[in-house]
Enzyme design. Structure first.
Site, PDB file in Angstrom:
ATOM      1  N   ASP A 137     -56.723  16.057  10.920  1.00  0.00           N
ATOM      2  CA  ASP A 137     -57.518  14.935  10.404  1.00  0.00           C
ATOM      3  C   ASP A 137     -58.947  15.336  10.017  1.00  0.00           C
ATOM      4  OD1 ASP A 137     -58.375  15.468  12.959  1.00  0.00           O
ATOM      5  OD2 ASP A 137     -58.053  13.470  13.769  1.00  0.00           O
ATOM      6  N   ASP A 192     -61.339  16.822  21.754  1.00  0.00           N
ATOM      7  CA  ASP A 192     -62.246  16.073  20.905  1.00  0.00           C
ATOM      8  C   ASP A 192     -62.985  15.088  21.797  1.00  0.00           C
ATOM      9  OD1 ASP A 192     -62.625  15.372  17.737  1.00  0.00           O
ATOM     10  OD2 ASP A 192     -63.043  13.693  19.068  1.00  0.00           O
ATOM     11  N   SER A 215     -70.281  16.598  20.426  1.00  0.00           N
ATOM     12  CA  SER A 215     -68.912  17.060  20.227  1.00  0.00           C
ATOM     13  C   SER A 215     -68.403  17.954  21.357  1.00  0.00           C
ATOM     14  CB  SER A 215     -68.881  17.821  18.904  1.00  0.00           C
ATOM     15  OG  SER A 215     -67.931  18.836  18.926  1.00  0.00           O
ATOM     16  N   ARG A 260     -66.739  20.596  20.653  1.00  0.00           N
ATOM     17  CA  ARG A 260     -66.399  21.872  20.005  1.00  0.00           C
ATOM     18  C   ARG A 260     -66.807  23.062  20.870  1.00  0.00           C
ATOM     19  NH1 ARG A 260     -70.600  20.298  15.299  1.00  0.00           N
ATOM     20  NH2 ARG A 260     -69.200  18.521  15.427  1.00  0.00           N
TER      21      ARG A 260
HETATM   22  C1  MIC Z   1     -67.137  15.231  16.127  1.00  0.00           C
HETATM   23  O1  MIC Z   1     -67.033  14.023  16.002  1.00  0.00           O
HETATM   24  O2  MIC Z   1     -68.221  15.828  16.239  1.00  0.00           O
HETATM   25  C2  MIC Z   1     -65.873  16.056  16.163  1.00  0.00           C
HETATM   26  C3  MIC Z   1     -65.835  16.871  14.933  1.00  0.00           C
HETATM   27  O3  MIC Z   1     -64.743  15.208  16.166  1.00  0.00           O
HETATM   28  C4  MIC Z   1     -65.892  16.904  17.429  1.00  0.00           C
HETATM   29  C5  MIC Z   1     -64.851  17.925  17.507  1.00  0.00           C
HETATM   30  C6  MIC Z   1     -65.143  19.108  16.664  1.00  0.00           C
HETATM   31  O4  MIC Z   1     -66.284  19.558  16.584  1.00  0.00           O
HETATM   32  O5  MIC Z   1     -64.165  19.616  16.106  1.00  0.00           O
HETATM   33  C7  MIC Z   1     -65.867  16.123  18.744  1.00  0.00           C
HETATM   34  O6  MIC Z   1     -66.340  15.017  18.781  1.00  0.00           O
HETATM   35  O7  MIC Z   1     -65.449  16.672  19.781  1.00  0.00           O
HETATM   36 FE1  SF4 Z   2     -63.274  12.479  13.437  1.00  0.00          FE
HETATM   37 FE2  SF4 Z   2     -65.057  13.062  15.356  1.00  0.00          FE
HETATM   38 FE3  SF4 Z   2     -65.680  11.409  13.343  1.00  0.00          FE
HETATM   39 FE4  SF4 Z   2     -63.970  10.625  15.155  1.00  0.00          FE
HETATM   40  S1  SF4 Z   2     -66.119  11.114  15.485  1.00  0.00           S
HETATM   41  S2  SF4 Z   2     -63.756  10.368  12.940  1.00  0.00           S
HETATM   42  S3  SF4 Z   2     -62.875  12.505  15.632  1.00  0.00           S
HETATM   43  S4  SF4 Z   2     -65.208  13.595  13.176  1.00  0.00           S
END
Ligand code: MIC
Ligand code: SF4
Length: 639
Positions: A64, A119, A531, A533
């Site tokens: 996604d 996530d 995040s 990550r």
């Molecule tokens: C975000 O909203 O920052 C993300 C992208 O969904 C991250 C995950 C990521 O960095 O891949 C999260 O919230 O964990």
């Molecule tokens: Fe995607 Fe993270 Fe944004 Fe949610 S907050 S829509 S999981 S990038």
């Protein structure tokens, strides 16, 4: 005293430790989810564990985040993920099927179960009564392998909801109010549990908006009871068999409690550049808006978009505004298509994007220079939209739709009668884009973008290293390891990705780190918020960062640092933060003994005879991970 709901689920899943606040506990994990931007690493790590199949009740791999395919990289990652899922017993939600948290809520979430996801917005599942927690990919890999998930036993914060929301005031305004009260640090170490008579007035998708954005409080998770609303949602998804009633005991005990009277709330907005800078929309109405973006895992449910469609029907988006809409799932999009609401949106001038994260993670639709962008998302960190000087405001879908019509920040209550939209008795479900697990003999597809995992060195007895960067409070993982359309495709290629570490704060960071060989970063409070990550730990580790010394850490980032062998230290005296500056050479000695003990220890700035007292607060389990040079090293030693 009775038990609260969070503790009930923890007790029924406890495999290590006891329910004493702050002590480390281990819980059994029933379900896992990954998304593509963190999933590639999580599955490389799962492979490194050498297990034939996942051991969870259910594991789902979603695609996604990285859906723009401007080169081979993202498509290669998708093919890798699809083959891994087939081989290891994992469901695979194909690109286009929707945002992980929205689809998981619709098709898989079950009250009373534990869910871990790579996530940070995994707590969305708390809207359906799950204990759902975000974590780094490696913790998810271990849980998929049947290992416990470890965390400090959280405190439980009760948010007692009374009254009923007025027209035009929404679930988003409830969580923005909670953020206004508690701030982005207010939930650290806590599970937020919603109780009170106001709860039954909220549908599951509304509850999920609230639990989703609990991540912005820094909370470990957020949870609602499982009640008649939960049953209605599951029944409409054809999943009534998954329902169980689940609620806190009458006289349940909480560590803290706040009460919000829903009837007193007004439409709210979080101002740039933090989700807790919350004010009433009516105070912002002179601000001109250039972009409106509706979607993300916070606010892209069927009912959210039906309300937007009702507001826009027969009207036109102001010509100075670009309105982009990304429905949360294929279920949402096909229902809008079938009942004509999609036509209302398009007739009004909306630009339709695919069902994915899209603009929320800067994957396209970056606003114009210095634009004001009104977003129904959960994060408005500086630069996250992909435009460094854009000003992002976070609002409800109703407020966003009102802004799209007028071209200014607009209180939706000025639009007249509130459109009535109710939950359908039956959602349209078609799981044909969710592939069930396949043949264990499946060959893993590994394109050139998939690079091997870097492994950390073990911890030496002493370290002499320079401070290569000193940062302030609330530094986000978006600051440490930026996302966006340019960098995200490198998520499975740490050598390439590491070039961009701290790019927005110190463009020379990677070069400096490389020339220093080994280094330390100094931070203020709540370092690493945002995040999950793990790239924000992995890439600095690859560049030689061995220690991060701060006033305090965000939970998931601290766990990721430990997993990748970076030593997280905090100041015993927070004011010592001001004694260190970029470039200072730091000396840490007797490290192995210091890690083995719970006592604070002294470090020095070379040339100064005044020690600085620091502490690691690692549990025995975490200390052994650090000494081994990270969890993968340690797990391999144990095998
Ligand atoms: C975000 O909203 O920052 C993300 C992208 O969904 C991250 C995950 C990521 O960095 O891949 C999260 O919230 O964990
Ligand atoms: Fe995607 Fe993270 Fe944004 Fe949610 S907050 S829509 S999981 S990038």
């Amino acid at each position: 005293m009775g038990q609260n709901l969070a503790k009930k689920i923890i007790s029924s899943h406890l495999v290590a430790g006891s329910l004493t606040t702050g002590q480390e506990i281990g819980i059994r994990i029933d379900q896992s989810l990954t998304q593509d931007a963190t999933g590639t690493m999580a599955y490389l790590q799962f492979e490194a564990l050498n297990l034939p199949q996942v051991k969870t009740e259910l594991s789902v791999s979603y695609v996604d985040h990285n859906t723009l395919q401007a080169g081979f990289e993202n498509a290669d990652d998708h093919a890798f993920l699809q083959s891994v899922a087939a081989k290891f017993g994992i469901y695979f939600s194909r690109p286009g099927n929707g945002i992980c948290h929205q689809v998981h809520l619709e098709r898989f979430g079950k009250p009373g179960k534990t869910l871990i996801g790579s996530d940070s917005h995994t707590p969305t599942g708390g809207g359906i009564g799950m204990l759902a927690i975000g974590a780094g990919g490696l913790d998810v890999a271990v849980a998929m392998g049947g290992g416990a998930f470890y965390l400090p036993q959280p405190q439980v914060l009760q948010v007692n909801l009374t009254g009923q929301l007025p027209d035009w005031v929404t679930a988003k305004d409830i969580i923005l109010e909670v953020l206004r009260i508690l701030s982005v640090k207010g939930g650290v170490g806590k599970i937020v549990e919603y109780t009170g008579p106001g709860v039954k007035t909220l549908t599951v998708p509304e509850r999920a908006t609230i639990t989703n954005m609990g991540a912005e409080l820094g909370a470990t998770s957020s949870i609602f009871p499982s009640d008649e609303q939960t049953l209605a949602f599951l029944t409409a998804q054809g999943r009534e068999a998954d329902w169980i009633p689940l609620t806190a005991d009458e006289n349940a005990e909480y560590d803290e409690s706040i009460t919000i009277d829903l009837s007193t709330l007004v439409p709210l907005a979080a101002q740039p550049h933090s989700p807790d800078l919350v004010v009433p929309v009516q105070d912002l109405t002179t601000i001109k808006v250039q972009q409106v973006a509706i979607g993300s895992c916070t606010n892209s449910s069927y009912m959210d978009l039906m309300r937007v469609a009702a507001v826009l029907k027969g009207r036109s988006v102001d010509p100075s505004v670009s309105l982009v809409i990304s429905p949360g799932s294929r279920q949402v999009l096909t229902m809008l298509a079938e009942n004509g609401a999609l036509t209302d949106l398009l007739d009004a001038g909306a630009r339709l994007l695919e069902s994915a994260c899209g603009p929320c993670i800067g994957m396209g639709q970056s606003p114009s220079s210095s634009a004001v962008t009104v977003r129904t998302f959960n994060r408005n960190f500086k630069g996250r939209s992909g435009t460094a000087d854009a000003q992002a405001y976070l609002t409800s879908p109703e407020t966003a739709a009102a802004c799209a019509l007028t071209g200014y920040l607009t209180d939706p209550r000025t639009l007249g009668a509130y459109p009535s939209v109710s939950m359908p008795a039956q959602f349209r479900y078609d799981d044909s884009m969710i592939l069930p697990p396949g043949d264990p003999q499946t060959e893993i597809v590994r394109g050139p973008n998939i690079k091997p995992l870097p492994i950390a060195p073990s911890l030496p007895a002493s370290l002499a290293l320079p401070v290569i960067l000193k940062v302030e409070d609330n530094v986000t993982t978006d600051d440490i390891m930026p996302a966006g359309a340019k960098i995200l495709p490198l998520r499975s290629n740490i050598p390439a990705m590491s070039q961009y570490v701290f790019e927005k704060i110190e463009p020379e960071f990677a070069a400096k780190a490389r020339s220093a060989g080994q280094s330390v970063i100094v931070g203020g409070q709540n370092y690493g918020q945002g995040s999950s990550r793990e790239h924000a730990a992995l890439a600095p580790m690859y560049l030689g960062v061995r220690v991060v010394l701060t006033q305090s850490f965000a939970r998931i980032h601290r766990a990721n640092l430990i997993n990748f062998g970076i030593l997280p230290l905090t100041f015993v005296h927070p004011e010592d933060y001001s004694r260190i500056k970029t470039g200072d050479p730091i000396q840490l000695s007797g490290l192995q003994a210091a890690i083995g003990s719970d006592e604070p220890f002294a470090i020095t700035i070379a040339g100064s005879d005044q020690p600085i007292w620091v502490q690691h607060t690692l549990t025995k389990r975490q200390a052994s991970i650090i000494l081994a040079g990270g969890l993968l090293n340690q797990t391999k030693t144990l095998n």
